[in-house]
Write a protein that holds these residues in place. Sequence first.
Motif, PDB file in Angstrom:
ATOM      1  N   ARG A  12     -29.093 -22.517  23.710  1.00 47.85           N
ATOM      2  CA  ARG A  12     -29.383 -23.948  23.490  1.00 47.85           C
ATOM      3  C   ARG A  12     -28.768 -24.786  24.614  1.00 47.85           C
ATOM      4  O   ARG A  12     -29.463 -25.188  25.531  1.00 47.85           O
ATOM      5  CB  ARG A  12     -28.869 -24.373  22.100  1.00 47.85           C
ATOM      6  CG  ARG A  12     -29.488 -25.658  21.584  1.00 47.85           C
ATOM      7  CD  ARG A  12     -28.849 -26.914  22.143  1.00 47.85           C
ATOM      8  NE  ARG A  12     -27.455 -27.077  21.734  1.00 47.85           N
ATOM      9  CZ  ARG A  12     -26.651 -28.004  22.270  1.00 47.85           C
ATOM     10  NH1 ARG A  12     -27.079 -28.824  23.215  1.00 47.85           N
ATOM     11  NH2 ARG A  12     -25.392 -28.097  21.875  1.00 47.85           N
ATOM     12  N   ASP A  13     -27.448 -24.982  24.621  1.00 46.89           N
ATOM     13  CA  ASP A  13     -26.844 -25.808  25.680  1.00 46.89           C
ATOM     14  C   ASP A  13     -26.989 -25.110  27.033  1.00 46.89           C
ATOM     15  O   ASP A  13     -27.234 -25.746  28.059  1.00 46.89           O
ATOM     16  CB  ASP A  13     -25.352 -26.053  25.369  1.00 46.89           C
ATOM     17  CG  ASP A  13     -24.912 -27.460  25.735  1.00 46.89           C
ATOM     18  OD1 ASP A  13     -25.577 -28.083  26.576  1.00 46.89           O
ATOM     19  OD2 ASP A  13     -23.909 -27.946  25.184  1.00 46.89           O
ATOM     20  N   HIS A 200     -16.151 -27.993  21.482  1.00 40.96           N
ATOM     21  CA  HIS A 200     -17.296 -27.740  22.367  1.00 40.96           C
ATOM     22  C   HIS A 200     -16.998 -28.482  23.671  1.00 40.96           C
ATOM     23  O   HIS A 200     -17.150 -29.695  23.752  1.00 40.96           O
ATOM     24  CB  HIS A 200     -18.536 -28.299  21.663  1.00 40.96           C
ATOM     25  CG  HIS A 200     -19.800 -28.257  22.442  1.00 40.96           C
ATOM     26  ND1 HIS A 200     -20.886 -27.486  22.073  1.00 40.96           N
ATOM     27  CD2 HIS A 200     -20.195 -28.916  23.552  1.00 40.96           C
ATOM     28  CE1 HIS A 200     -21.875 -27.677  22.908  1.00 40.96           C
ATOM     29  NE2 HIS A 200     -21.492 -28.545  23.828  1.00 40.96           N
ATOM     30  N   HIS A 202     -17.176 -29.242  27.805  1.00 44.33           N
ATOM     31  CA  HIS A 202     -17.935 -29.121  29.060  1.00 44.33           C
ATOM     32  C   HIS A 202     -16.968 -29.077  30.234  1.00 44.33           C
ATOM     33  O   HIS A 202     -15.797 -29.438  30.119  1.00 44.33           O
ATOM     34  CB  HIS A 202     -18.961 -30.250  29.163  1.00 44.33           C
ATOM     35  CG  HIS A 202     -20.196 -29.938  28.369  1.00 44.33           C
ATOM     36  ND1 HIS A 202     -21.262 -29.267  28.905  1.00 44.33           N
ATOM     37  CD2 HIS A 202     -20.498 -30.145  27.064  1.00 44.33           C
ATOM     38  CE1 HIS A 202     -22.191 -29.094  27.966  1.00 44.33           C
ATOM     39  NE2 HIS A 202     -21.756 -29.622  26.832  1.00 44.33           N
ATOM     40  N   ASN A 236     -20.673 -25.203  30.283  1.00 41.30           N
ATOM     41  CA  ASN A 236     -19.835 -25.190  29.068  1.00 41.30           C
ATOM     42  C   ASN A 236     -18.659 -24.247  29.294  1.00 41.30           C
ATOM     43  O   ASN A 236     -18.625 -23.510  30.286  1.00 41.30           O
ATOM     44  CB  ASN A 236     -20.656 -24.650  27.888  1.00 41.30           C
ATOM     45  CG  ASN A 236     -21.730 -25.603  27.432  1.00 41.30           C
ATOM     46  OD1 ASN A 236     -22.617 -25.979  28.183  1.00 41.30           O
ATOM     47  ND2 ASN A 236     -21.679 -26.014  26.173  1.00 41.30           N
TER      48      ASN A 236
HETATM   49 ZN    ZN Z   1     -22.886 -29.608  25.010  1.00 41.34          ZN
END
Ligand code: ZN
Length: 391
Positions: A12-13, A200, A202, A236
């Motif tokens: 997804r990301d 989560h 980055h 990420n």
């Molecule tokens: Zn993200």
Amino acid sequence: MKKVKIFDTTLRDGEQSPGCSMSKEDKIRIAKQLDEMGVDVIEAGFAASNQKDFEAIKEIAKVVKRATVVSLARCNKKDIDKAYESVRDAVHPKIHVFIATSDIHMYYKLRMDREEVIEKVRECVTYAKGKCDEIEFSLEDATRSNPDFACRVIDTAIECGANTINIPDTVGYITNEEFKNFIVYLKCNSRLDEVELSVHCHNDLGLATANSLMAVMCGANQVECTVNGIGERAGNAAMEEIVAAIKTRSDIFDAYTNIDTRKIKMISNMVIEATGSMVQNNKAVVGENAFKHESGIHQAGVISERQTYELMDPSEYGIEEDSIVIGIHSGKAAIVDKIQKMGMNPFDYEIDEIVKDIKSYCESSKSVPDEKFFEIVSANKKYRIALNKAM
Ligand code: ZN
Ligand code: KIV
């Protein structure tokens, strides 16, 4: 020791990063491998974003056996319907609902004020909970949000049934100490301790792994990450780094993950192949040079005792190849070791000559491939004579 869940968002990301889109077939292959290697939660995609994503998530939901399969949704009923539809066949389905909570995002992107955001959270988490038992709720741009407002949002989401609250550092803004203070503040001023805490991070400032690990120290039960650290902009937090750090320094984290680290190199290669996105040679754990040594001092150390310069055993991460690279900085110890490993046995008095030949080859080449190494050793005249006599 406490267990830290690995929530993998490569599909997804990770896929959202430029040039990283993957075919449905590749996504299914990767999801199966993530499941097999012990990932706890697989974020398979963002169902409402396009039909291709929706179909891939649906297929993944059917083949994944152990892990929870998650689909992302914005805070609206249409997205939540699509997300649930995409994961409903999974053994363990979960919907991941998010809305931005920082003033900058609420004002310029959502055009909503704080009270409107709270109402949206109430409405959408309640709606999602009516469809699926397992709900993760994320405060997008949490780390740039007003801490007291973030606490109100968290409490609203928990009151409406969220099982997991995720605190994203969406633009990779926060520093290590600040993240610690922010998490402690949220834990002390909201009901966060009643649910699973996820983070989560980055990597815009190169802090994604460090910040995720700091959160683990502060009680996070789940870390969101991607294979090879792919993801929006600078990416990420990298799964391999999080897992290796928790495993190698379990003494300070007092934690473990469920990941079979011997599968890490394989999943890294699968993601490189599926996305066409390479990792840099010096990338921690999975980079080409992560376990290689060229300098003579380091090589002599590793040959005598691996742990002198190798923090981790490469075979524990699925890396079997020789870590010693013969190049201009190599010393006699490494060259002799390599000669012996290749099954050759020159006389002692020939070694200096061989070392000289290898060094002179390295003046024009970066390193010596195995075939060339063999050629140089066996081209040594006296050694050839000795070999001939022995035959
Ligand atoms: Zn993200
Ligand atoms: O970075 C982010 O904030 C996200 C959320 C959707 C969790 O990816």
